[in-house]
Motif scaffolding. Structure first.
Motif, PDB file in Angstrom:
ATOM      1  N   GLU A 164      -2.596  39.612  27.402  1.00  0.00           N
ATOM      2  CA  GLU A 164      -3.820  40.223  29.651  1.00  0.00           C
ATOM      3  C   GLU A 164      -3.185  38.517  30.592  1.00  0.00           C
ATOM      4  O   GLU A 164      -3.176  39.523  31.730  1.00  0.00           O
ATOM      5  N   LEU A 165      -2.407  37.911  30.257  1.00  0.00           N
ATOM      6  CA  LEU A 165      -2.577  36.717  31.227  1.00  0.00           C
ATOM      7  C   LEU A 165      -0.837  36.743  31.665  1.00  0.00           C
ATOM      8  O   LEU A 165      -1.002  36.651  32.904  1.00  0.00           O
ATOM      9  N   ARG A 166      -0.131  37.475  30.721  1.00  0.00           N
ATOM     10  CA  ARG A 166       0.962  37.710  30.809  1.00  0.00           C
ATOM     11  C   ARG A 166       1.682  38.761  32.436  1.00  0.00           C
ATOM     12  O   ARG A 166       2.017  38.264  33.540  1.00  0.00           O
ATOM     13  N   THR A 167       0.614  39.374  32.376  1.00  0.00           N
ATOM     14  CA  THR A 167       1.046  40.412  33.775  1.00  0.00           C
ATOM     15  C   THR A 167       0.850  40.237  35.047  1.00  0.00           C
ATOM     16  O   THR A 167       1.269  39.689  35.800  1.00  0.00           O
ATOM     17  N   PRO A 168      -0.663  39.464  34.783  1.00  0.00           N
ATOM     18  CA  PRO A 168      -1.062  38.847  36.511  1.00  0.00           C
ATOM     19  C   PRO A 168       0.007  37.376  36.830  1.00  0.00           C
ATOM     20  O   PRO A 168       0.080  37.132  37.781  1.00  0.00           O
ATOM     21  N   MET A 169       0.424  36.667  34.986  1.00  0.00           N
ATOM     22  CA  MET A 169       0.951  35.355  35.827  1.00  0.00           C
ATOM     23  C   MET A 169       2.465  36.227  36.416  1.00  0.00           C
ATOM     24  O   MET A 169       2.864  34.937  36.826  1.00  0.00           O
ATOM     25  N   ASN A 170       2.669  36.722  35.791  1.00  0.00           N
ATOM     26  CA  ASN A 170       4.075  37.413  36.365  1.00  0.00           C
ATOM     27  C   ASN A 170       4.162  37.942  37.797  1.00  0.00           C
ATOM     28  O   ASN A 170       4.947  37.334  38.515  1.00  0.00           O
ATOM     29  N   SER A 171       2.537  38.186  38.435  1.00  0.00           N
ATOM     30  CA  SER A 171       2.549  38.586  39.538  1.00  0.00           C
ATOM     31  C   SER A 171       2.590  37.236  40.591  1.00  0.00           C
ATOM     32  O   SER A 171       3.169  37.573  41.357  1.00  0.00           O
ATOM     33  N   ILE A 172       1.976  37.154  40.427  1.00  0.00           N
ATOM     34  CA  ILE A 172       1.662  35.834  40.962  1.00  0.00           C
ATOM     35  C   ILE A 172       3.074  34.623  40.877  1.00  0.00           C
ATOM     36  O   ILE A 172       4.041  34.465  42.105  1.00  0.00           O
ATOM     37  N   LYS A 173       3.447  34.317  40.487  1.00  0.00           N
ATOM     38  CA  LYS A 173       5.177  33.673  39.881  1.00  0.00           C
ATOM     39  C   LYS A 173       6.135  34.712  41.112  1.00  0.00           C
ATOM     40  O   LYS A 173       7.122  34.423  41.572  1.00  0.00           O
ATOM     41  N   GLY A 174       6.299  35.880  40.772  1.00  0.00           N
ATOM     42  CA  GLY A 174       7.064  36.786  41.697  1.00  0.00           C
ATOM     43  C   GLY A 174       6.821  36.787  42.758  1.00  0.00           C
ATOM     44  O   GLY A 174       7.781  36.268  43.704  1.00  0.00           O
ATOM     45  N   PHE A 175       5.978  36.872  43.283  1.00  0.00           N
ATOM     46  CA  PHE A 175       5.741  37.049  44.474  1.00  0.00           C
ATOM     47  C   PHE A 175       5.501  35.535  45.245  1.00  0.00           C
ATOM     48  O   PHE A 175       5.926  35.832  46.569  1.00  0.00           O
ATOM     49  N   ALA A 176       5.315  34.260  44.494  1.00  0.00           N
ATOM     50  CA  ALA A 176       5.782  33.302  45.036  1.00  0.00           C
ATOM     51  C   ALA A 176       6.900  32.773  45.412  1.00  0.00           C
ATOM     52  O   ALA A 176       7.487  32.537  46.417  1.00  0.00           O
ATOM     53  N   GLU A 177       7.580  33.652  44.756  1.00  0.00           N
ATOM     54  CA  GLU A 177       8.841  33.291  44.377  1.00  0.00           C
ATOM     55  C   GLU A 177       9.876  34.166  45.557  1.00  0.00           C
ATOM     56  O   GLU A 177      10.473  33.406  46.925  1.00  0.00           O
ATOM     57  N   VAL A 178       9.198  35.409  45.689  1.00  0.00           N
ATOM     58  CA  VAL A 178       9.292  36.318  47.129  1.00  0.00           C
ATOM     59  C   VAL A 178       9.729  35.575  48.611  1.00  0.00           C
ATOM     60  O   VAL A 178       9.928  35.796  49.400  1.00  0.00           O
ATOM     61  N   LEU A 179       7.837  35.045  48.555  1.00  0.00           N
ATOM     62  CA  LEU A 179       7.726  33.956  49.727  1.00  0.00           C
ATOM     63  C   LEU A 179       8.328  32.789  50.381  1.00  0.00           C
ATOM     64  O   LEU A 179       8.981  32.597  50.929  1.00  0.00           O
ATOM     65  N   HIS A 180       8.444  32.343  48.805  1.00  0.00           N
ATOM     66  CA  HIS A 180       9.698  31.065  49.046  1.00  0.00           C
ATOM     67  C   HIS A 180      10.959  31.338  49.558  1.00  0.00           C
ATOM     68  O   HIS A 180      11.214  30.484  50.274  1.00  0.00           O
ATOM     69  N   SER A 181      11.188  32.365  48.451  1.00  0.00           N
ATOM     70  CA  SER A 181      12.717  33.113  49.595  1.00  0.00           C
ATOM     71  C   SER A 181      12.869  33.832  50.898  1.00  0.00           C
ATOM     72  O   SER A 181      14.042  33.445  51.293  1.00  0.00           O
ATOM     73  N   GLU A 182      11.666  33.687  51.293  1.00  0.00           N
ATOM     74  CA  GLU A 182      11.034  33.858  52.740  1.00  0.00           C
ATOM     75  C   GLU A 182      12.285  35.270  52.849  1.00  0.00           C
ATOM     76  O   GLU A 182      12.623  36.050  54.207  1.00  0.00           O
ATOM     77  N   SER A 183      12.230  35.848  52.130  1.00  0.00           N
ATOM     78  CA  SER A 183      12.209  37.344  52.535  1.00  0.00           C
ATOM     79  C   SER A 183      11.721  38.533  52.671  1.00  0.00           C
ATOM     80  O   SER A 183      11.885  39.755  53.933  1.00  0.00           O
TER      81      SER A 183
END
Length: 689
Positions: free
Chosen positions: A459-478
């Motif tokens: 159950e934790l993996r799905t929201p964790m993937n979203s948090i990590k994914g969006f954070a990486e998108v923001l970090h890449s300034e896409s």
């Protein structure tokens, strides 16, 4: 005048009534003496049985371990056939490999490989003449054929015997089928020289006081031991059961013979002395007045001595006459039952102290003794009522007392209070049942815990993937430009997400590793690249804490067979732990070297260390050295538990050396080629690297 007996200056010396009284007294004392000796012998035998049982348990455990440590060598031979599965390769390497196995624990008659079921490769060579070319699958012996078929169908190690071997001697044969690419290749055999194993654990099958029997009906040793109430222990070895039974040298009675002879000699003396004294009291009379007075005094003293002897015996004695009325009791009766002597004397003892429900049984015993015409005795357990109404469980030994003409003169009942013994037995049984129930409950809770961990981790993996994914998108300034402060915050989010992802993966691995269906795929792994990558990823964490990191990996380390993801978890956990538990200004080192056909990796720090008394628990799941709510260092306590699981799956070993406040060093040993192997306990070679 007729033969009236010998006379003295004061009249008749030998009179029938005096002889009768003396004989009666002697019989009475003899019954008491027999009863006391019986209890003494039972106590001696009980103690001796306990000693023999302890010895037998130790020998049985040692025998099981001795066989198991040899049978495990068969797995190494199976790995050899997987690697050298062609005739040319097997012919070239078999003798060298088998020689290493053969010189290991000792007690091995031979190793053999039977491709297609026909034995072709045998070590040592001198054993080959007896077994080479033998077709195991079509063996003339039905039990051998059955065991071979079972080894092929089950894929497990199957033991045969022990029995007389074709090549001579007594042996236990271990067989295992080996398969290559899913197809049956052949049968691996190993003959264990059982006399060597027996001698190793201190068992002599030639001894008259030991017997071993196998589940196939084979018996070694003295089968008469089984008829002499031996102590018995069953040994479970794979598909075989061995039963070992033993008695003391010469049997139970002979083992205590010296002690019982001494005790009987000491206790029999008062019986003869009292009987002899009674005889002389009765046979010597000066005149009627002095004779009566003397007899009265002597009989009183005799009674007091007899009563004292009975009172000191520690057993209840109740003597009744032929009508069932009490004519004698000892002090133990008044102490245990609470009656005064006068309340019992002259009463029917069955009606007085036996509960109504048990009276028919006791009366039947008394009638049986009265009607038998012999001096036999009988045992029984029944409740006995005290004066206060309390019930006590008593073991009674009832003996018929007869005169020299065989006429019944009474019954002597000797009773031992076993109330507390039975209560203790019942309490132990109840406690064992409660422990069993609690154990099942704990197992159920452990399963629920594993399921909960698995479910919550998914159950934790799905929201964790979203948090990590969006954070990486923001970090890449896409999706837009961010300022340095935001980028630094996102760095922390991504780093924290990475660590949380590692924790979730670890929880999932721990839950899945406990399931019977758990498995992992193996491929070739480049340890140099794997260790360098993990080292680089954690270098920033070490720098942020002011910790010096160093890495020393020799270039000669080859690729190993393993699971790259799982091994990555291990070394990430070890380096992360070293950084976590090392204070600012400390140091962490990663080293890897090749020793023979094994890779030795070590992670060393000079951090807080682990107390010696807690080292044995560091590989337990959820274990924290500091488990208090106010602990300084975080973590779930599963890193080393998972690492142990993974390294064991790879056929390796992992251990920890640590001193409190001085630092910790974790050692990992991995085989270059993964296969079942026994890791050496002599770790000095690795510690010096």
């Amino acid at each position: 005048m007729g033969d009236q007996g010998k006379t003295g200056p004061h009249g008749l010396l030998f009179r029938p009534d005096k002889v009768m009284i003396t004989v009666f007294l002697f019989l009475f004392l003899l019954v008491i003496w027999t009863q006391v000796n019986f209890w003494y012998e039972q106590d001696l035998i009980h103690d001796l049985r306990s000693e023999e049982e302890n010895t037998l348990i130790l020998q049985a455990n040692a025998l099981s371990m001795g066989v198991n440590k040899r049978v495990v060598l068969l797995d190494s031979l199976a790995s050899f056939t997987q690697l050298h599965n062609t005739c040319e390769s097997m012919e070239e390497h078999f003798f060298d490999y088998a020689e290493v196995l053969y010189t290991g624990p000792g007690g091995i008659r031979n190793f053999a490989i039977a491709p297609g079921g026909v034995q072709q490769y045998v070590y040592p060579p001198e054993e080959a003449a007896n077994v080479k070319g033998h077709d195991l699958i079509n063996d003339s012996r039905e039990d051998v054929r059955n065991d071979v078929e079972l080894a092929i169908s089950s894929g497990k190690v199957i033991l045969s015997g022990p029995y007389e071997l074709r090549q001579g001697g007594l042996g236990l044969v271990a067989r295992e089928a080996t398969f290559i690419d899913g197809e049956f290749f052949g049968i691996l055999s190993m003959v264990i020289d059982m006399p060597v194993v027996f001698e190793e654990v201190g068992i002599d099958p030639e001894s008259d006081n030991v017997v071993l029997s196998a589940s196939n009906g084979t018996v070694f040793g003295n089968p008469d031991v089984l008829l002499k109430d031996p102590v018995v222990q069953t040994i479970y070895l794979y598909n075989k059961e061995l039963t070992i039974a033993r008695i003391p040298e010469g049997g139970w009675e002979r083992a205590i013979l010296k002690q019982t002879y001494v005790f009987k000699a000491i206790t029999l003396l008062p019986v003869f002395l009292l009987s002899l004294m009674a005889y002389f009291v009765l046979s010597r009379q000066e005149d009627l007045t002095s004779s009566v007075a003397q007899r009265t005094r002597e009989l009183k003293m005799e009674k007091e001595l007899t009563q004292r002897y009975l009172d000191d015996s520690g057993v209840m004695f109740i003597m009744v006459n032929a009508e069932g009325l009490v004519i004698l009791i000892n002090r133990k009766v008044t102490e245990l039952l609470g009656y005064e002597e006068e309340e019992v004397m002259g009463t029917n003892w069955v009606d007085r102290i036996i509960p109504e429900a048990d009276r028919p049984m006791m009366r039947d015993i008394c009638h049986s003794l009265m009607d038998s015409g012999t001096e036999e005795s009988q045992y029984c357990e029944c409740s006995t009522i005290t004066k206060s109404g309390e019930k006590k469980l008593v073991l009674w030994h009832n003996s018929a007392i007869r005169d020299e003409d065989g006429e019944l003169t009474g019954i002597l009942a000797a009773g031992k209070d076993i109330t507390e013994i039975r209560k203790n037995e019942d309490a132990l049984k109840k406690y064992a049942e409660e422990v069993s129930i609690k154990n099942e409950q704990l197992k159920s809770l452990d399963m629920m815990k594993d399921e909960f961990i698995s479910n919550i981790s998914h159950e934790l993996r799905t929201p964790m993937n979203s948090i990590k994914g969006f954070a990486e998108v923001l970090h890449s300034e896409s999706v837009g430009t961010i300022n340095p402060g935001q980028k630094k915050a996102l760095d922390r989010i991504i780093n924290a997400s990475y660590k949380l992802e590692k924790l979730i993966d670890s929880l999932l691995y721990m839950a899945s590793s406990k399931k019977e269906t758990f498995s992992c795929s193996f491929s070739m792994v480049d340890l140099n690249l794997l260790l360098e990558d993990i080292y680089s990823n954690l270098l920033q964490d070490a720098d942020s804490k002011g910790i010096r990191m160093s890495m020393d990996i020799v270039s000669s380390i080859p690729e190993i067979e393993g699971n790259e993801d799982h091994l990555g978890k291990v070394f990430w956990n070890l380096l992360n732990n070293a950084i976590k538990f090392t204070s600012r200004g400390g140091s962490v080192s990663l080293k890897a070297s090749l020793i023979g056909d094994q890779v030795h990796i070590s992670v060393e720090d000079n951090g807080i260390g682990i107390p010696e008394e807690k080292l044995a628990s560091v590989f337990d799941d959820f274990y924290q050295v500091d488990g208090s709510p106010t602990r300084k260092y975080g973590g779930a306590g599963i890193g080393l538990f998972i690492s142990k699981k993974i390294i064991s799956t790879h056929g390796g070993d992992i251990w920890v050396e640590s001193s409190e406040d001085k630092g910790t060093m974790v050692h990992v040993i991995l085989p270059v080629d993964h296969k079942e192997r026994t890791i050496s306990d002599d770790r000095d070679e690795y510690d010096s690297q």
